[in-house]
Motif scaffolding. Structure first.
Motif, PDB file in Angstrom:
ATOM      1  N   TYR A 113      39.852  48.971  38.085  1.00  0.00           N
ATOM      2  CA  TYR A 113      38.641  49.428  38.766  1.00  0.00           C
ATOM      3  C   TYR A 113      37.371  48.964  38.056  1.00  0.00           C
ATOM      4  O   TYR A 113      36.286  49.483  38.327  1.00  0.00           O
ATOM      5  CB  TYR A 113      38.644  50.957  38.872  1.00  0.00           C
ATOM      6  CG  TYR A 113      39.832  51.525  39.599  1.00  0.00           C
ATOM      7  CD1 TYR A 113      40.065  51.235  40.941  1.00  0.00           C
ATOM      8  CD2 TYR A 113      40.743  52.350  38.946  1.00  0.00           C
ATOM      9  CE1 TYR A 113      41.163  51.764  41.615  1.00  0.00           C
ATOM     10  CE2 TYR A 113      41.846  52.872  39.605  1.00  0.00           C
ATOM     11  CZ  TYR A 113      42.045  52.581  40.933  1.00  0.00           C
ATOM     12  OH  TYR A 113      43.138  53.089  41.598  1.00  0.00           O
ATOM     13  N   GLY A 115      34.015  47.513  37.064  1.00  0.00           N
ATOM     14  CA  GLY A 115      32.868  47.202  37.904  1.00  0.00           C
ATOM     15  C   GLY A 115      32.566  48.268  38.932  1.00  0.00           C
ATOM     16  O   GLY A 115      31.434  48.349  39.442  1.00  0.00           O
ATOM     17  N   CYS A 116      33.554  49.098  39.255  1.00  0.00           N
ATOM     18  CA  CYS A 116      33.325  50.189  40.190  1.00  0.00           C
ATOM     19  C   CYS A 116      32.545  51.302  39.493  1.00  0.00           C
ATOM     20  O   CYS A 116      32.651  51.488  38.279  1.00  0.00           O
ATOM     21  CB  CYS A 116      34.646  50.748  40.718  1.00  0.00           C
ATOM     22  SG  CYS A 116      35.662  49.567  41.625  1.00  0.00           S
ATOM     23  N   SER A 124      40.230  52.711  46.573  1.00  0.00           N
ATOM     24  CA  SER A 124      38.946  52.074  46.284  1.00  0.00           C
ATOM     25  C   SER A 124      39.065  50.555  46.341  1.00  0.00           C
ATOM     26  O   SER A 124      40.084  49.979  45.940  1.00  0.00           O
ATOM     27  CB  SER A 124      38.435  52.500  44.904  1.00  0.00           C
ATOM     28  OG  SER A 124      38.171  53.884  44.872  1.00  0.00           O
ATOM     29  N   GLU A 125      38.013  49.916  46.834  1.00  0.00           N
ATOM     30  CA  GLU A 125      37.999  48.463  46.907  1.00  0.00           C
ATOM     31  C   GLU A 125      37.885  47.872  45.506  1.00  0.00           C
ATOM     32  O   GLU A 125      37.049  48.304  44.709  1.00  0.00           O
ATOM     33  CB  GLU A 125      36.835  47.990  47.770  1.00  0.00           C
ATOM     34  CG  GLU A 125      36.778  46.487  47.944  1.00  0.00           C
ATOM     35  CD  GLU A 125      35.642  46.041  48.851  1.00  0.00           C
ATOM     36  OE1 GLU A 125      35.456  44.827  49.023  1.00  0.00           O
ATOM     37  OE2 GLU A 125      34.930  46.924  49.394  1.00  0.00           O
ATOM     38  N   LEU A 127      37.020  44.965  42.746  1.00  0.00           N
ATOM     39  CA  LEU A 127      36.019  43.918  42.596  1.00  0.00           C
ATOM     40  C   LEU A 127      36.679  42.715  41.937  1.00  0.00           C
ATOM     41  O   LEU A 127      36.678  42.557  40.713  1.00  0.00           O
ATOM     42  CB  LEU A 127      34.835  44.437  41.773  1.00  0.00           C
ATOM     43  CG  LEU A 127      34.151  45.696  42.359  1.00  0.00           C
ATOM     44  CD1 LEU A 127      32.973  46.110  41.501  1.00  0.00           C
ATOM     45  CD2 LEU A 127      33.737  45.471  43.812  1.00  0.00           C
ATOM     46  N   HIS A 129      36.056  39.675  41.608  1.00  0.00           N
ATOM     47  CA  HIS A 129      35.337  38.616  40.899  1.00  0.00           C
ATOM     48  C   HIS A 129      35.377  38.824  39.388  1.00  0.00           C
ATOM     49  O   HIS A 129      35.056  37.914  38.632  1.00  0.00           O
ATOM     50  CB  HIS A 129      33.885  38.527  41.382  1.00  0.00           C
ATOM     51  CG  HIS A 129      33.085  39.775  41.160  1.00  0.00           C
ATOM     52  ND1 HIS A 129      33.136  40.843  42.030  1.00  0.00           N
ATOM     53  CD2 HIS A 129      32.241  40.144  40.155  1.00  0.00           C
ATOM     54  CE1 HIS A 129      32.339  41.800  41.599  1.00  0.00           C
ATOM     55  NE2 HIS A 129      31.782  41.411  40.453  1.00  0.00           N
ATOM     56  N   HIS A 130      35.794  40.013  38.938  1.00  0.00           N
ATOM     57  CA  HIS A 130      35.960  40.251  37.503  1.00  0.00           C
ATOM     58  C   HIS A 130      37.296  39.660  37.056  1.00  0.00           C
ATOM     59  O   HIS A 130      38.345  39.980  37.642  1.00  0.00           O
ATOM     60  CB  HIS A 130      35.949  41.750  37.191  1.00  0.00           C
ATOM     61  CG  HIS A 130      34.609  42.396  37.366  1.00  0.00           C
ATOM     62  ND1 HIS A 130      33.604  42.304  36.434  1.00  0.00           N
ATOM     63  CD2 HIS A 130      34.112  43.141  38.390  1.00  0.00           C
ATOM     64  CE1 HIS A 130      32.545  42.976  36.858  1.00  0.00           C
ATOM     65  NE2 HIS A 130      32.825  43.490  38.046  1.00  0.00           N
ATOM     66  N   GLN A 134      41.176  40.523  38.388  1.00  0.00           N
ATOM     67  CA  GLN A 134      42.047  39.489  38.953  1.00  0.00           C
ATOM     68  C   GLN A 134      43.408  39.483  38.269  1.00  0.00           C
ATOM     69  O   GLN A 134      44.452  39.382  38.925  1.00  0.00           O
ATOM     70  CB  GLN A 134      41.396  38.117  38.800  1.00  0.00           C
ATOM     71  CG  GLN A 134      40.156  37.900  39.650  1.00  0.00           C
ATOM     72  CD  GLN A 134      39.552  36.525  39.420  1.00  0.00           C
ATOM     73  OE1 GLN A 134      40.212  35.616  38.913  1.00  0.00           O
ATOM     74  NE2 GLN A 134      38.286  36.364  39.786  1.00  0.00           N
TER      75      GLN A 134
END
Length: 269
Positions: A113, A115-116, A124-125, A127, A129-130, A134
């Motif tokens: 999670y 960046g959330c 939860s979506e 992120l 791009h981190h 990934q």
């Protein structure tokens, strides 16, 4: 039940002996033999490098993994060659499919999670791009292909020999008012036992984290006091996340031994 712990590191060591004492047949693996010396009696050690080719054709491995509950405790690492973590988990998936393993419990991380901000849960979506997100997501996806895969996203680990007060000793931390997300090894073990007792092995993703809210400053000051170390905080505008972990509790009627992270500190020596 036959249980294989893949990655006999700190967490695997916390789990293996109690599971053995509960009557399970325990096997543990590492990539190097020296780590497997002096294992507790009745725990079998196996050198296993999942990056080696054709493991799913090894008849001895297939016999070992057949009908086994696999606990995947491989850490994603930070200095591994590119894609080594994902490649290892893809190899494990192929091995389990060929062997017809019973189920796999994959220990992922709430670091997914990153960046959330605010409250996050299993829906939860991410992120992506981190880079860290990934990496963790690629590992989860590699094993989620297995029909009976339960992913446990673990908050910060604590337990015997892993005291939070030692890990922050002498450091200056940010985000004093943010929520701390921690889980004790005893509660991870209890979650595994809940899954074994349930015995349905329905694929799902669950967070495991002490449910009671406490700020980072309050927790780490208490942790430092407990460990007789020191930690300081800067007053910044960082926005952190609080990991919600009610889904597992609702599904299995699970109660944390340590609902509040500070209560676990005395059990980290």
């Amino acid at each position: 039940m036959k249980i294989i712990i893949i990655g006999y590191g700190w967490l695997g060591q916390q789990l293996a002996l109690p599971l053995l004492q509960d009557g399970h047949q325990l096997y543990v693996t590492r990539r190097s033999a020296d780590v497997l010396t002096n294992l507790p009696t009745a725990i079998s050690g196996l050198v296993l490098d999942l990056r080696q080719p054709d493991l799913a054709q090894d008849q001895q491995l297939l016999a070992l993994f057949h009908d086994a509950l696999v606990l995947c405790a491989i850490p994603p690492g930070r200095s591994e060659p590119d894609n080594a973590y994902q490649i290892s988990l893809q190899s494990l998936y192929q091995l389990m499919v060929q062997a017809q393993s019973r189920a796999v419990i994959h220990f992922s991380s709430t670091g997914i999670y990153q960046g959330c901000t605010g409250e996050v849960d299993e829906c939860s979506e991410l992120l992506l791009h981190h880079p860290r997100v990934q990496l963790l997501n690629a590992g989860e996806q590699a094993l989620k292909q297995f029909p009976q895969c339960i992913t446990l996203r673990l908050a910060g680990l604590m337990g015997p020999g892993r005291h939070p007060g030692h890990s922050v000793a002498g450091k200056t931390l940010s985000d004093p008012n943010g929520a701390v997300n921690m889980v004790h090894a005893a509660d991870i073990l209890a979650a595994i036992n809940a899954l074994i007792s349930d015995n349905t092995w329905s694929s799902a993703v669950y967070n495991l984290s002490c449910p009671e809210l406490i700020t980072r400053e309050k927790f780490y000051l208490r942790a430092a006091e407990s460990a007789q170390t020191e930690v300081t905080f800067i007053r910044d505008a960082t926005q952190s996340r609080r990991v919600l972990a009610e889904k597992f509790s609702r599904r299995f009627g699970f109660r944390y031994r340590f609902s509040s992270a500070p209560d676990a500190l005395i059990h980290c020596f």
